[in-house]
Write a protein that holds these residues in place. Structure first.
Motif, mmCIF file in Angstrom:
data_model
loop_
_atom_site.group_PDB
_atom_site.id
_atom_site.type_symbol
_atom_site.label_atom_id
_atom_site.label_comp_id
_atom_site.label_asym_id
_atom_site.label_seq_id
_atom_site.Cartn_x
_atom_site.Cartn_y
_atom_site.Cartn_z
ATOM 1 N N VAL A 59 35.676 32.390 52.317
ATOM 2 C CA VAL A 59 36.697 32.467 51.828
ATOM 3 C C VAL A 59 36.307 31.864 50.602
ATOM 4 C CG1 VAL A 59 39.096 32.141 51.997
ATOM 5 C CG2 VAL A 59 38.440 32.536 53.737
ATOM 6 N N ALA A 60 35.260 31.277 50.163
ATOM 7 C CA ALA A 60 35.321 30.953 48.500
ATOM 8 C C ALA A 60 34.738 31.808 47.901
ATOM 9 C CB ALA A 60 34.355 29.571 48.743
ATOM 10 N N VAL A 61 34.614 33.049 48.300
ATOM 11 C CA VAL A 61 34.381 34.073 47.310
ATOM 12 C C VAL A 61 35.216 34.595 47.485
ATOM 13 C CG1 VAL A 61 34.552 35.760 49.010
ATOM 14 C CG2 VAL A 61 32.586 35.749 47.784
ATOM 15 N N LEU A 62 36.652 34.281 46.577
ATOM 16 C CA LEU A 62 37.157 34.333 46.292
ATOM 17 C C LEU A 62 37.578 34.334 45.288
ATOM 18 C CD1 LEU A 62 40.746 34.476 48.522
ATOM 19 C CD2 LEU A 62 39.340 36.362 47.792
ATOM 20 N N LYS A 63 36.944 32.785 45.091
ATOM 21 C CA LYS A 63 36.776 32.033 43.149
ATOM 22 C C LYS A 63 35.321 32.920 42.043
ATOM 23 C CE LYS A 63 34.869 28.040 44.665
ATOM 24 N NZ LYS A 63 34.773 26.552 44.742
ATOM 25 N N ASN A 64 35.028 33.869 42.845
ATOM 26 C CA ASN A 64 34.827 34.974 42.114
ATOM 27 C C ASN A 64 35.010 35.613 41.424
ATOM 28 O OD1 ASN A 64 31.825 33.757 43.154
ATOM 29 N ND2 ASN A 64 31.423 34.947 44.353
ATOM 30 N N TYR A 65 36.963 35.914 42.115
ATOM 31 C CA TYR A 65 37.732 37.534 41.632
ATOM 32 C C TYR A 65 38.052 36.725 40.622
ATOM 33 C CZ TYR A 65 34.257 39.677 44.530
ATOM 34 O OH TYR A 65 32.987 40.099 44.734
ATOM 35 N N ILE A 66 38.975 35.059 40.548
ATOM 36 C CA ILE A 66 39.619 34.275 40.469
ATOM 37 C C ILE A 66 39.653 32.952 39.161
ATOM 38 C CG2 ILE A 66 42.151 33.717 40.681
ATOM 39 C CD1 ILE A 66 42.345 35.022 43.370
ATOM 40 N N GLU A 67 39.279 33.532 38.768
ATOM 41 C CA GLU A 67 39.257 32.018 37.220
ATOM 42 C C GLU A 67 40.925 31.092 37.324
ATOM 43 O OE1 GLU A 67 36.932 32.183 35.274
ATOM 44 O OE2 GLU A 67 35.972 33.649 35.543
ATOM 45 N N VAL A 68 39.370 29.871 38.386
ATOM 46 C CA VAL A 68 40.424 28.917 38.276
ATOM 47 C C VAL A 68 40.755 28.353 36.991
ATOM 48 C CG1 VAL A 68 41.126 26.800 39.693
ATOM 49 C CG2 VAL A 68 39.326 28.519 40.556
ATOM 50 N N GLN A 69 40.018 28.330 36.036
ATOM 51 C CA GLN A 69 40.612 27.510 35.002
ATOM 52 C C GLN A 69 42.005 28.177 33.889
ATOM 53 O OE1 GLN A 69 38.031 28.892 35.579
ATOM 54 N NE2 GLN A 69 37.145 29.971 33.537
ATOM 55 N N ASP A 70 41.982 29.886 34.262
ATOM 56 C CA ASP A 70 42.791 30.891 34.059
ATOM 57 C C ASP A 70 44.233 30.835 34.314
ATOM 58 O OD1 ASP A 70 40.668 30.829 31.864
ATOM 59 O OD2 ASP A 70 40.886 32.857 33.262
ATOM 60 N N LEU A 71 44.156 30.513 35.376
ATOM 61 C CA LEU A 71 45.959 30.089 36.871
ATOM 62 C C LEU A 71 46.872 29.505 35.603
ATOM 63 C CD1 LEU A 71 44.392 28.553 39.874
ATOM 64 C CD2 LEU A 71 44.921 30.976 39.605
ATOM 65 N N PRO A 72 47.163 27.950 34.943
ATOM 66 C CA PRO A 72 48.371 28.520 34.473
ATOM 67 C C PRO A 72 48.429 29.439 33.209
ATOM 68 C CG PRO A 72 46.385 26.218 34.414
ATOM 69 C CD PRO A 72 45.929 27.664 34.960
ATOM 70 N N GLU A 73 47.743 30.832 32.717
ATOM 71 C CA GLU A 73 48.285 30.933 31.852
ATOM 72 C C GLU A 73 48.217 32.500 33.225
ATOM 73 O OE1 GLU A 73 45.974 34.296 28.477
ATOM 74 O OE2 GLU A 73 44.836 32.405 28.817
ATOM 75 N N THR A 74 47.767 32.669 33.793
ATOM 76 C CA THR A 74 48.195 33.747 34.029
ATOM 77 C C THR A 74 49.454 33.925 35.493
ATOM 78 O OG1 THR A 74 46.514 33.101 36.333
ATOM 79 C CG2 THR A 74 45.708 34.721 35.106
ATOM 80 N N VAL A 75 49.600 32.391 35.903
ATOM 81 C CA VAL A 75 50.634 31.982 36.206
ATOM 82 C C VAL A 75 52.120 32.190 35.683
ATOM 83 C CG1 VAL A 75 52.044 29.927 37.945
ATOM 84 C CG2 VAL A 75 50.084 30.771 38.610
ATOM 85 N N GLY A 76 51.784 31.862 34.216
ATOM 86 C CA GLY A 76 52.531 31.009 32.909
ATOM 87 C C GLY A 76 53.224 33.267 33.148
ATOM 88 N N LEU A 77 51.818 34.392 32.936
ATOM 89 C CA LEU A 77 52.420 35.500 32.030
ATOM 90 C C LEU A 77 52.851 36.278 33.573
ATOM 91 C CD1 LEU A 77 48.634 37.134 31.302
ATOM 92 C CD2 LEU A 77 50.379 36.852 29.930
ATOM 93 N N GLY A 78 52.560 36.337 34.557
ATOM 94 C CA GLY A 78 54.110 36.232 35.768
ATOM 95 C C GLY A 78 55.099 35.885 35.693
ATOM 96 N N HIS A 79 55.044 34.908 35.391
ATOM 97 C CA HIS A 79 56.918 33.854 34.902
ATOM 98 C C HIS A 79 57.620 34.627 33.791
ATOM 99 C CE1 HIS A 79 59.285 30.996 33.198
ATOM 100 N NE2 HIS A 79 59.908 31.316 33.985
ATOM 101 N N GLU A 80 56.695 34.817 33.251
ATOM 102 C CA GLU A 80 57.346 35.991 32.098
ATOM 103 C C GLU A 80 58.286 37.380 32.709
ATOM 104 O OE1 GLU A 80 55.029 36.728 28.247
ATOM 105 O OE2 GLU A 80 54.048 34.593 27.746
ATOM 106 N N ILE A 81 56.843 37.719 33.156
ATOM 107 C CA ILE A 81 57.381 39.377 33.921
ATOM 108 C C ILE A 81 58.658 38.116 34.537
ATOM 109 C CG2 ILE A 81 56.719 41.261 35.646
ATOM 110 C CD1 ILE A 81 53.845 40.270 34.610
ATOM 111 N N TRP A 82 58.382 37.408 35.708
ATOM 112 C CA TRP A 82 59.551 37.882 36.226
ATOM 113 C C TRP A 82 61.367 36.882 35.333
ATOM 114 C CZ3 TRP A 82 62.925 37.952 40.504
ATOM 115 C CH2 TRP A 82 63.844 37.046 39.942
ATOM 116 N N ASP A 83 60.764 36.064 34.035
ATOM 117 C CA ASP A 83 61.926 35.766 33.390
ATOM 118 C C ASP A 83 62.419 36.985 32.975
ATOM 119 O OD1 ASP A 83 63.368 33.312 33.041
ATOM 120 O OD2 ASP A 83 62.690 34.036 30.855
ATOM 121 N N HIS A 84 62.106 38.404 32.572
ATOM 122 C CA HIS A 84 62.313 39.072 32.194
ATOM 123 C C HIS A 84 63.349 40.044 33.248
ATOM 124 C CE1 HIS A 84 62.826 42.427 29.533
ATOM 125 N NE2 HIS A 84 62.351 43.935 30.167
#
Length: 333
Positions: A223-248
């Motif tokens: 399952v750890a192979v998922l880390k190859n496709y998801i930038e863990v260090q970028d999660l605060p930014e990507t989750v924030g982008l998702g929040h912006e979409i939801w907020d709109h």
């Protein structure tokens, strides 16, 4: 307010009784089950109207923005799940049943109409046409420059370049431009050919086996192979982008209407159903009430008693009662 010694003794006696009674687990179980037996028989419309439920959802979900703390927690939990040590020793096949994968593959493969419409939309997109045009041009140029014949037979490469130059001089046309114009002129034909080839390559049978082969390639991967496709260090930014979409979206009239109509449709279907059936839809039954919820509520009740909170609140109400004019008249008779 002047205190009455007899009333104070009565209040203390009642408070002591409540402390002793509610300290017993059987009392809490009995009271909670009694409430549940009453509550389960009540129809939805008897307790709450559609307007009340819709107003609550609109206010708490659509009108209330998600806090930065919540979005931060979401990012942290996703990160935690991605870097969990168990991911290294758990294969994809351990968490996704093969029979379900096969059902999905059969379902996707059976949707030939959807697939054909998708392929048509892709090949008729201007971006796809531009890509095909450039690809063919590059292929022709690459063949002219690097073909096996041009490399293996002495003089052929120079001859091909000379032929290209002569042709351009005779026709007074740049060959690359001519090829480009030809491709653009016939792009509809190439798109139709591409559509035909893709539909042939992705028919029901081939698409099913493509998915099956893909599954066999990835099922043993950790399952750890998922880390190859998801930038863990970028999660605060990507989750924030998702929040912006939801907020709109949550503030849009579109979602407000969708929620309103969805809640209304649910309410109309369920307004006459008792809460017993509504709770069963959520897998909540009497056994859960007796076992799980009681175990959760009992420590809470014990804390209410030991912290004196229940006693203080009960005293406030008992004082209001005993020192009321009606109670005073009874006590002085």
């Amino acid at each position: 307010m002047q205190k009455n010694p007899m009333i104070e003794r009565l209040i203390d006696a009642q408070l002591n009784f409540l402390d002793r009674n509610f300290a017993q687990a059987d009392t809490l179980q009995s009271e909670f089950l009694s409430f549940y037996h009453w509550f389960r028989k009540q129809p939805l419309q008897q307790l709450w109207s559609f307007e009340q439920i819709n107003a609550l959802i609109q206010k708490q979900i659509l009108q209330t923005p998600a806090s930065s703390f919540l979005t931060g927690q979401i990012a942290e939990h996703i990160k935690f799940s991605l870097i969990h040590p168990a991911n290294d020793s758990t294969a994809i096949a351990d968490i996704i049943p093969v029979l379900t994968v096969d059902k999905i593959a059969q379902y996707v493969a059976s949707k030939s109409g959807h697939r054909q419409r998708l392929i048509k939309a892709v090949v008729n997109n201007p971006a796809f046409s531009a890509m095909i045009t450039q690809l063919i041009q590059h292929a022709i140029q690459d063949y002219a420059d690097n073909s096996v014949i041009a490399k293996s037979v002495p003089g052929v490469s120079r001859f091909m370049k000379m032929g290209k130059s002569v042709l351009e001089n005779v026709t007074d046309t740049n060959l690359d431009s001519a090829v480009s114009r030809y491709l653009q002129k016939n792009i509809l034909k190439f798109s139709q050919m591409s559509e035909h080839v893709l539909n042939q390559h992705f028919d029901d049978h081939k698409l099913y086996h493509f998915q099956a082969n893909l599954w066999h390639k990835i099922k043993s991967m950790p399952v750890a192979v998922l880390k190859n496709y998801i930038e863990v260090q970028d999660l605060p930014e990507t989750v924030g982008l998702g929040h912006e979409i939801w907020d709109h979206i949550r503030q849009s009239d579109y979602l407000k209407q969708q929620v309103h109509d969805g809640v209304y449709a649910w309410y109309i279907r369920n307004q006459e159903r008792p809460f017993d059936l509504l709770l069963r839809d959520l897998n909540i039954d009497e056994a859960l009430i007796q076992q799980e919820l009681q175990d959760l509520l009992n420590p809470l009740m014990q804390q209410l008693i030991s912290s004196q909170y229940l006693r203080e609140r009960a005293r406030a109400h008992l004082e209001l009662f005993y020192y009321s004019e009606e109670a005073q008249r009874i006590l002085t008779q």
